[in-house]
Design an enzyme around this catalytic site. Structure first.
Site: not given
Lengths: 494, 498
Positions: B78, B163, B187
């Site tokens: 990420k 997210s 997330s």
């Protein structure tokens, strides 16, 4: 005793509170491993944490915690076994995180009382509200470029102790005495070097005025005052300014002011309306700071003798005068010098410290401090070591040299840093105590000055000194004055 | 032979160990899939050269007999993780072009174990979002598309959740074996549920946050996104560590999580919190949850009804605490030191221009909320009260764990929705986190396991929440659930070469 200021419409009382910022003596910063060394090239002591790089986290430097606890102990304040670091949020170019990590609700050190001594010999108790730890900001340099500001982050993140007083001071003198006392304490505890010219200690000065006995007035806060003299100027100026304002029918604004050393005046920085809302909240990157009573006790054991205790020992056990003791303990290095010298002296002459302390204190304070002050040197830069000082005094105590010769030897020592015994031997300054030789000299002088002898015998007692002087002149000051007196008196009175 | 990119992490590990293929071969296939899947927008940066380099080193490790569970495994990272000299911007324009000179602890752990970095994945800006539509780099497309009544795939795009949307899309589309995610309020778990994957948020303090770009410090946690529970166990072990550089990480030995996967949950007590049965919850979610309860019962677990009375306050509490911390954490993005700078009139002008242009709308919204709730006069009513409720929520869980070992709930109140469907309605968007936020506020470990498909054949997940630092029980139960569901659906490939 209340000290009031006379205004046009009556008396006014000044109320002063101080927030002293003292830089913690530590190798590394409060939350990063970067060095705290003063005077390095800009931005050479900056870690990823200091520069607030994304994802960086603060980690408490335990030594800074110990230093804060030591300071709290030295001030006799309550130590809080649990305290919390908060974020104080505001934007500025030299504050990379956009917040300062400080302690708001739960400081590491709580209340205490500091006793200060005033010039008239009285003492006054001044309350300490708290001591908390916080990070220093960086430095904005506005004078490096015509339109740009440069930022130096070397200081950024250095640990500061903010020591907040109660509004207990009533004059510039009291504030000065309080500041000096705090400075003395942190230097004893070894927690701050107290160097004001390097910014290691500075104060925010809160001043308000009121009619004696009335409610507290509105205060102004003058930021970052970096000398005791300036601080006293701020108080004088602010109290006068506020009294004039009030007497002209105006009101004092609660505001932040800055001091201009060139003019000795203060001017407004921002008013209460423009004041920041710092949005304090507990820093979620740091757990509450908790330690045990044992941790505190251990630190207490490691503290040196503190100035109040030292002073009372000097007075009670050693018979040093109150005044001399106050002067000696005001600075730990001075007190250490004195005590080392006294110890050496006692060993050398085989007497009790108490018998020698007054002589030693007088010499250290009058002769040595006087000379150092003239030369602009501190005690740590003294050309005369404690051993040499002790030798010089020992030479006087055992009668090897007179007090007068001692002064000459002292001058030579200051110049050369040489050993007094060698100076005395090389220059032949040893005191003359041979009664036969002195007696012969006296006889000679009396014979050469028959007229003066007659005048003396006729009642002009003061001439005794003249004859002593003649003997000294003849021996280049080396004659033992006591022996001279003993021999001269019967001959003249004869 | 199955395509290498269809292997699970555990299968790939075993294949590498046996010498069936090399990490280089495996990595190359992933790099090729990544090229095929670019229109999904799951990667912000592909790091092919770095990946092949790391793969060669991993092959060395394997040859030398130094392999760990992660050696040679190509994963996606990420964008929120700082990776040395590689784009690390949390998908925000304000960090424009930022390449850190340091490596986050979690990724450093993975690289030390021989994992291979394929690239940096897209995400909601600063992890603020539940649909991956707030990224400066554009939205990520869910590899899954709903099936119409006539059996054909929809042609519109669906959100992958957020997210960690880029991370889940990469794994679901065969563009990484696994991915790192981060979870602040859901997330990891919500996007895993939206894409038929396993997403584990460990206990707060289990992984170091050092080098993770902060959103809400008291909630942020790193965790794995994988195809199976076993894969999550393997990857979790590598990511977790105590770190002196993160004062909130906890000094505790990292267990061998894979050993915890015994397949046996007989006698395990599983709590069913009545407060998670919410008004307006779709039937299919309720049904799936019931089915989950039956599966666990069949596996020998004891089902116990419990109450978590403060659950309804969790979402509002979260939306006070997280923005408050974010408003302060994001203050450092001021144009002075790194990233974007937009000149302006004086320092204040530069601040305003930089932050106006650098932050997206959702980030600005949360900074405003956070600044408001911390302001003088509002602090007590909002932030302080929220902290108190947070304590009560944690207490609810603590009480429940006196009676049960894990808690079973749905992961999300719905399946993935169409792109743009909720992007104008922040409240509807925030409601996505309603089931994931409580465990975040309490700092507890929680995992989402794919458990079935919605009416229109979109994946749905069930969540298991455990005691603090009891990831082992959570994973053991999760694996039993995973087997019981028999979930094996994969998205039909509609992207790439037609």
């Amino acid at each position: 005793m209340a000290k009031y200021i006379q205004g046009a419409t009556g008396e006014w009382e000044v109320v002063i509170g101080l927030e002293i910022h003292a830089q913690v003596s530590s190798e590394a910063k409060l939350f990063s491993g970067s060095s705290t060394k003063f005077g390095s090239e800009p931005n050479t002591q900056v870690s990823f944490v200091c520069s607030a790089m994304p994802g960086m986290l603060p980690v408490i430097n335990e030594e800074c915690i110990r230093q804060a606890v030591r300071t709290g102990l030295a001030m006799g304040c309550k130590i809080n076994l649990r305290s919390v670091f908060d974020r104080k949020n505001y934007f500025y170019a030299d504050l990379p995180q956009g917040y300062q990590i400080s302690q708001f609700k739960d400081p590491i050190v709580g209340e205490g009382v500091i006793e200060v001594q005033l010039e008239d010999g009285s003492t006054k108790a001044i309350g300490v509200e708290r001591l908390h730890l916080e990070q220093d900001a960086g430095k904005s340099l506005h004078d490096q470029h015509p339109s740009q500001t440069y930022v130096d982050l070397n200081r950024c993140g250095v640990a500061l102790m903010e020591i907040v007083s109660m509004p207990d001071m009533r004059s510039a003198e009291e504030a000065g005495a309080y500041f000096r006392k705090i400075r003395t304490l942190v230097r004893y505890a070894g927690t701050c070097d107290g160097n004001m010219d390097q910014g290691s200690m500075r104060a925010d000065v809160n001043v308000s005025v009121r009619r004696p006995g009335a409610e507290l007035g509105t205060r102004s806060e003058t930021k970052n005052v970096n000398s005791i003299r300036f601080m006293m100027q701020v108080i004088e100026f602010e109290s006068r300014r506020q009294i004039d304002l009030l007497e002209d029918g105006g009101t004092v604004a609660q505001e932040t002011r800055k001091f201009d050393p060139a003019t000795g005046t203060t001017s407004s920085m921002r008013s209460k309306e423009e004041a920041h809302d710092y949005r304090y909240f507990p820093d979620p990157d740091l757990l509450p700071l908790e330690f045990t009573r044992e941790f505190v006790d251990e630190l207490a054991k490691g503290l040196p003798e503190l100035p109040d205790a030292k002073k009372s020992r000097l007075v009670t056990d050693l018979g040093v005068s109150e005044y001399n003791a106050s002067v000696l303990v005001a600075d730990k290095e001075n007190a250490d010098y004195f005590e080392d010298l006294l110890g050496d002296l006692a060993r050398k002459v085989g007497q009790n410290k108490a018998e020698l302390a007054t002589r030693a204190a007088n010499w250290v304070i009058v002769d040595l401090f006087g000379a150092l002050k003239k030369a602009g040197k501190s005690i740590t830069e003294s050309p005369i070591s404690t051993q040499h000082g002790a030798e010089l005094l020992a030479l006087q105590v055992d009668g090897t040299i007179s007090g007068r010769i001692a002064k000459d030897v002292f001058e030579i020592m200051l110049e050369s840093g040489d050993n007094p015994e060698r100076i005395v031997a090389e220059k032949g300054l040893k005191q003359m105590s041979d009664t036969g030789a002195i007696e012969a000299m006296i006889d000679e002088i009396l014979a050469d000055n028959q007229d003066k002898v007659e005048q003396y015998r006729g009642g002009k007692d003061k001439l005794f000194g003249f004859f002593v002087g003649q003997v000294m002149k003849k021996t280049q000051g080396k004659a033992n004055p006591q022996v001279v007196n003993q021999l001269l008196r019967p001959k003249l009175d004869g | 032979m199955t395509k290498l990119t269809e292997l699970t992490l555990a299968e790939a590990r075993d294949g590498l160990a046996k010498g069936d293929f090399t990490s280089r071969e495996l990595t190359q296939q992933y790099l090729s899939n990544m090229e095929q899947g670019r229109e999904l927008n799951s990667y912000i940066v592909e790091t092919g050269d770095i990946a092949l380099n790391m793969a060669d080193k991993a092959d060395e490790m394997i040859r030398a007999g130094n392999a760990t569970g992660m050696t040679g495994i190509p994963i996606a990272v990420k964008d929120l993780y700082c990776t040395k000299d590689v784009h690390s911007c949390s998908a925000s324009h304000i960090l424009n072009g930022f390449k850190p000179k340091y490596e986050s602890t979690v990724t450093a752990n993975l690289w030390a174990d021989g994992a291979v970095m394929l690239g940096k994945t897209n995400m909601d800006e600063f992890a603020m979002g539940s649909s991956n539509e707030t990224s400066f780099y554009g939205p990520v497309k869910n590899p899954w598309r709903a099936t119409k009544e006539n059996g054909e795939l929809e042609t519109k795009d669906y959100v992958p959740g957020g997210s960690s949307g880029g991370s889940v899309a990469a794994v679901a589309a065969g563009m990484a074996i696994a991915a790192t995610g981060t979870d602040t309020g859901g997330s990891i778990r919500q996007p895993a549920a939206f894409t038929g994957l396993v997403g584990l948020k460990p206990t707060y303090g289990r992984c170091s946050r050092w080098g993770m770009i902060a959103f809400a410090s008291s909630l942020d946690q790193a965790g794995p996104i994988t195809k199976t529970v076993r894969d999550a166990a393997i990857m979790m072990e590598s990511m977790a560590s105590y770190d002196v550089k993160d004062s909130t990480s906890v000094e505790r030995t990292v267990p061998n999580y894979e050993h915890a996967l015994t397949g046996d949950i007989r006698g395990m007590k599983i709590g069913i919190p009545k407060e998670y049965r919410m008004d307006g919850m779709p039937d299919e979610i309720e049904k799936l949850w019931q089915q989950g309860i039956e599966w666990m019962k069949d596996a020998g677990a004891e089902i116990i009804d419990i109450s978590l009375p403060h659950t309804k306050y969790a979402l509002p509490t979260y939306y006070i605490v997280a923005p408050a911390e974010a408003s302060s954490n994001l203050a450092r993005y001021d144009g002075v030191k790194y990233g974007l700078r937009v000149e302006g009139d004086g320092l204040d002008g530069m601040y305003k221009n930089t932050r106006a242009e650098g932050f997206g709308a959702e980030v600005k919204r949360r900074i405003l909320i956070g600044t408001y709730v911390l302001s003088a006069g509002y602090y007590d009513a909002y932030y302080l009260k929220a902290q108190k409720i947070r304590t009560l929520i944690a207490r609810d869980f603590a009480k429940a764990y006196e009676k049960v070992d894990v808690i079973l709930t749905p992961t999300t109140p719905s399946a993935a929705f169409a792109m743009g469907e909720k992007s104008d309605d922040p409240i509807a968007m925030y409601l996505n986190d309603v089931f994931t936020v409580p465990a975040s506020l309490a700092g507890l470990p929680a995992v989402s396991v794919p458990a079935g498909l919605s009416e229109d054949a979109m994946p749905l997940g069930l969540q298991l929440i455990g005691r603090a630092f009891d990831e082992e029980t959570v994973l053991r139960a999760a694996q039993v659930l995973e087997h019981a569901t028999g979930f094996s659906a994969k998205p039909k490939i509609w992207w790439g070469e037609k």
